[in-house]
Enzyme design. Structure first.
Site, PDB file in Angstrom:
ATOM      1  N   LYS A  57      40.460  61.146  58.134  1.00 29.78           N
ATOM      2  CA  LYS A  57      39.004  60.964  58.260  1.00 29.78           C
ATOM      3  C   LYS A  57      38.690  59.971  59.375  1.00 29.78           C
ATOM      4  CE  LYS A  57      38.375  62.168  53.437  1.00 29.78           C
ATOM      5  NZ  LYS A  57      39.770  61.949  52.993  1.00 29.78           N
ATOM      6  N   CYS A  93      39.377  62.387  45.741  1.00 34.12           N
ATOM      7  CA  CYS A  93      39.910  63.750  45.565  1.00 34.12           C
ATOM      8  C   CYS A  93      40.309  63.936  44.103  1.00 34.12           C
ATOM      9  CB  CYS A  93      41.073  64.024  46.509  1.00 34.12           C
ATOM     10  SG  CYS A  93      42.441  62.880  46.339  1.00 34.12           S
TER      11      CYS A  93
HETATM   12  C1  LIG Z   1      42.756  58.689  49.548  1.00 35.37           C
HETATM   13  S1  LIG Z   1      43.837  57.823  50.557  1.00 35.37           S
HETATM   14  C2  LIG Z   1      42.926  57.736  52.055  1.00 35.37           C
HETATM   15  C3  LIG Z   1      43.006  58.988  52.886  1.00 35.37           C
HETATM   16  C4  LIG Z   1      42.408  58.794  54.258  1.00 35.37           C
HETATM   17  N1  LIG Z   1      41.056  58.308  54.196  1.00 35.37           N
HETATM   18  C5  LIG Z   1      42.433  60.063  55.072  1.00 35.37           C
HETATM   19  O1  LIG Z   1      41.476  60.804  55.096  1.00 35.37           O
HETATM   20  O2  LIG Z   1      43.462  60.337  55.713  1.00 35.37           O
HETATM   21  C6  LIG Z   1      43.665  56.190  49.956  1.00 35.37           C
HETATM   22  C7  LIG Z   1      44.333  55.158  50.806  1.00 35.37           C
HETATM   23  O3  LIG Z   1      43.871  53.901  50.333  1.00 35.37           O
HETATM   24  C8  LIG Z   1      44.866  52.979  50.567  1.00 35.37           C
HETATM   25  N2  LIG Z   1      44.546  51.777  49.776  1.00 35.37           N
HETATM   26  C9  LIG Z   1      44.689  51.569  48.454  1.00 35.37           C
HETATM   27  N3  LIG Z   1      44.233  50.345  48.118  1.00 35.37           N
HETATM   28  C10 LIG Z   1      43.798  49.779  49.261  1.00 35.37           C
HETATM   29  C11 LIG Z   1      43.247  48.524  49.577  1.00 35.37           C
HETATM   30  N4  LIG Z   1      43.040  47.605  48.638  1.00 35.37           N
HETATM   31  N5  LIG Z   1      42.933  48.266  50.858  1.00 35.37           N
HETATM   32  C12 LIG Z   1      43.138  49.186  51.821  1.00 35.37           C
HETATM   33  N6  LIG Z   1      43.658  50.390  51.586  1.00 35.37           N
HETATM   34  C13 LIG Z   1      43.987  50.681  50.319  1.00 35.37           C
HETATM   35  C14 LIG Z   1      46.125  53.695  50.185  1.00 35.37           C
HETATM   36  O4  LIG Z   1      47.227  53.082  50.791  1.00 35.37           O
HETATM   37  C15 LIG Z   1      45.846  55.092  50.720  1.00 35.37           C
HETATM   38  O5  LIG Z   1      46.393  55.241  51.994  1.00 35.37           O
END
Ligand SMILES: C[S@@+](CC[C@H](N)C(=O)[O-])C[C@H]1O[C@@H](n2cnc3c(N)ncnc32)[C@H](O)[C@@H]1O
Length: 625
Positions: free
Chosen positions: A338, A542
């Site tokens: 994204k 998701c």
């Molecule tokens: C649903 S995925 C994101 C997918 C991404 N937006 C994409 O479209 O390619 C959620 C992401 O949130 C990250 N995440 C989880 N907790 C987080 C935090 N406290 N701060 C930053 N990133 C975090 C995870 O490592 C993961 O990569």
């Protein structure tokens, strides 16, 4: 045991068996024949199976012919071979989902989740090429077999999504397994899910195989599921089907535990002999020749020209819709799908700050942005729940921007600071540490270790996951951002992922669902604080879990009176859930009002759009008085 029925492919099996498995000449010929088979432009089951390594060259081998081996699993133990799976839920989770969605709808969704979406979606890198150009070049880059699939079901530009190309797939196809002569392999759940998305079967994914399988044999491939409430499979890994040991295991757990009759996903060609399957540590064990789902494969083709991305992610980026020049925060960015879609929509003008939790993930985002030529993306290793820079903590320790490169830490830090309107202290070199809730950059020891890992990966021919970080060496820093720093914020939150497809089992407990929703609220609090008055926040997941979706939207609206839901464009999903859900402890979970539900988008995997399960809410913060 009767001989296999005399079909085109059963006779092929007999021919294959006349070739001794360990003859190097035969092995080379097999590989050559397999490559030819992969390049074959024909796509019918018959022609694919006939194209397995069964050439005259093989059968005139100088080695003596191996004795024919009978199919391993006795007929009465051979399951019916169909494909009709449903995702399995933890009972409490199933209860909550049923209460929110209705039992009938959940049953439909559970069946849809167990299948892959038929269409593959590509986002074209419009910075580098055009949809028309990609549509022209893609078939040339594909294997002839995939190109033929594409020709049968032509790709098209999505009418509502900028730069999106849809490659249609087909399935589920009925498959006649007669040609396998009763030989089969059972693969683990994750391997099976990957096969449904187009992968072959790698050796570690194999669970159990028929006895007597030789390299070149055709085998029926089915999926074994973990036992309820356990990580264990019904057959211990390495079980040889049709043996006394296998019979004992069936007797011990009961036939139901071993039922795979509705989980057959295609026909493959064994690349190893049975005895080698569980000795090898890697590599392809079964090359899939006929699949229940047929989608043209395009992963890894034309690097930098497109990215595989699901439709819902593209909708999310477009719903956020920042114009060129905007200042955007993507709080949870990795792997960067994204982030790069947003930067592309902005025509690479403005600024996109991207956070993720680890160096490797932030480095990955940076790498993808670079490969797409998107210079406005700045990726930081940052825990987004701690990214709000309150005035007293302005001199706190910095987070790390990965891959800022040779320009050096100070320059890149200053750059990040300028745009953010942070206090000058933010750009100055600051003592590094974990205090103040900000992350450490890697130590020299860590960097050396990463370098060793990168070298080892390179030697093994694996992707250089950490190399961008290693190469960067010097890193830009930011201590976080003050309130009201961004025009647009995307919170694509970590979630229970109950909408991903295909999935045959979801192990999460109700407690995990609740904890995930609570964690998302921590992120949303920061998101709201970092948003400028008049700015837009998009929250997406998701998952189909109402607690993470409508429940969290309810919480946000109730907690922050200056935030309101606003309409979304484009609108491809359905309205959200309204009303309340009764949780197992008897408490009521408030969801949305009818009018609020009409403003969010819920993507139902069982709907004709055939997407993953997904949710999008868009908020506007009241303008300053
Ligand atoms: C649903 S995925 C994101 C997918 C991404 N937006 C994409 O479209 O390619 C959620 C992401 O949130 C990250 N995440 C989880 N907790 C987080 C935090 N406290 N701060 C930053 N990133 C975090 C995870 O490592 C993961 O990569």
């Amino acid at each position: 045991m009767p001989p296999p029925p005399a079909t085109h492919c059963s006779s092929s099996v007999v021919l294959a068996r006349q070739t001794p498995p360990n003859n190097p000449v035969s092995a080379a010929a097999r590989i050559a024949a397999a490559r030819t088979a992969e390049r074959s432009p024909t796509i019918s089951a018959a022609s694919r199976l006939a194209a397995t390594p069964l050439t005259g060259e093989l059968t005139t081998s100088v080695e003596p012919a191996a004795p024919a081996v009978v199919p391993a699993v006795p007929p009465h133990e051979q399951p019916q071979r169909t494909f009709a799976p449903k995702v399995c839920w933890e009972p409490e989770v199933q209860g909550v989902l049923e209460a929110a969605l209705g039992a009938e709808k959940l049953a439909e969704i559970s069946a849809a989740l167990a299948r892959p979406p038929l269409a593959t979606c590509l986002r074209v890198n419009t910075m580098r090429t055009t949809v028309e150009d990609l549509l022209r070049r893609l078939p040339e880059a594909m294997t002839p077999e995939d190109a033929a699939l594409l020709e049968a079901n032509p790709a098209y530009q999505h009418p509502l999504l900028a730069g999106a190309v849809i490659l249609p797939g087909t399935g589920p196809h009925p498959i006649d397994y007669a040609c396998t002569g009763g030989r089969e392999v059972i693969v683990g759940r994750k391997a099976g899910e990957a096969v449904m998305r187009g992968a072959h079967v790698f050796v570690p994914g194999l669970q159990a195989v028929s006895q007597g399988i030789l390299a070149g044999d055709l085998v029926a491939v089915s999926i074994g599921l973990e036992l309820p409430g356990s990580q264990r499979y019904a057959f211990t890994r390495g079980t040889v089907l049709g043996t006394e040991n296998a019979a004992r295991q069936v007797e011990k757990l009961g036939a139901a535990a071993h039922d795979r009759s509705h989980l057959f996903i295609g026909i493959g060609r064994a690349e190893l002999n049975r005895t080698e399957f569980f000795q090898e540590r890697g590599g392809v064990g079964i090359t899939m020749l006929e699949r229940v789902f047929r989608t043209p494969g395009c992963g890894g083709l034309l690097p930098g020209d497109f990215m595989l991305q699901n439709v819902c992610s593209l909708v999310t980026a477009q719903v956020l819709g920042p114009p060129p020049g905007a200042r955007v925060l993507d709080m949870c960015a990795a792997p960067g799908g994204k982030t790069t879609a947003i930067a592309q929509l902005m025509n690479n003008q403005g600024e996109v700050i991207a956070f993720d939790r680890t160096h490797a993930k932030a480095a990955g985002v940076r790498r993808i942005a670079e490969s797409f030529g998107l210079s406005i993306v700045k990726a930081y290793k940052m825990d987004a729940t701690k990214a709000l820079l309150e005035p007293p903590a302005a001199a706190a320790e910095p987070a790390v921007a990965v891959g800022a490169g040779a320009a050096g830490a100070a320059a890149a830090g200053a750059e990040a600071g300028e745009g953010a309107g942070e206090p000058a202290a933010a750009a100055a070199p600051v003592k590094l540490g974990r205090r103040g809730g900000v992350s450490l950059p890697p130590s020299a020891t860590t960097l050396r270790r990463l370098e060793r890992v990168a070298q080892a990966r390179e030697l093994r021919g694996q992707a250089p996951i950490s190399s961008a970080l290693v190469a960067a060496g010097q890193e830009a820093v930011t201590p976080g951002f003050p309130p009201a720093s961004f025009d647009y914020v995307l919170c694509d939150a970590p979630c229970t992922a109950l909408g991903l497809r295909p999935r045959l089992l979801h192990r999460q407990s109700l407690r995990e669902l609740e904890q995930t929703a609570t964690y998302q609220r921590k992120l949303l609090r920061v998101a709201v604080a970092l948003l400028k008055p008049g700015g837009h926040l998009v929250f997406s997941t998701c998952t189909i879990n109402p607690g993470e979706n409508e429940g969290n939207v309810r919480w946000l609206l109730d907690t922050f009176p200056d935030m309101r839901l606003i309409p979304q464009s484009p609108r491809l999903g359905l309205p959200g859930l309204s009303g309340t859900v009764t949780l197992p402890d008897g408490s009521l979970q408030q969801l949305l009002s009818e009018s609020e539900a009409a403003l969010v988008q819920r993507f139902d995997p069982s709907a004709p759009l055939d997407t993953i399960g997904f949710f999008i809410a868009k908020f506007e913060k009241a303008a300053a008085a």
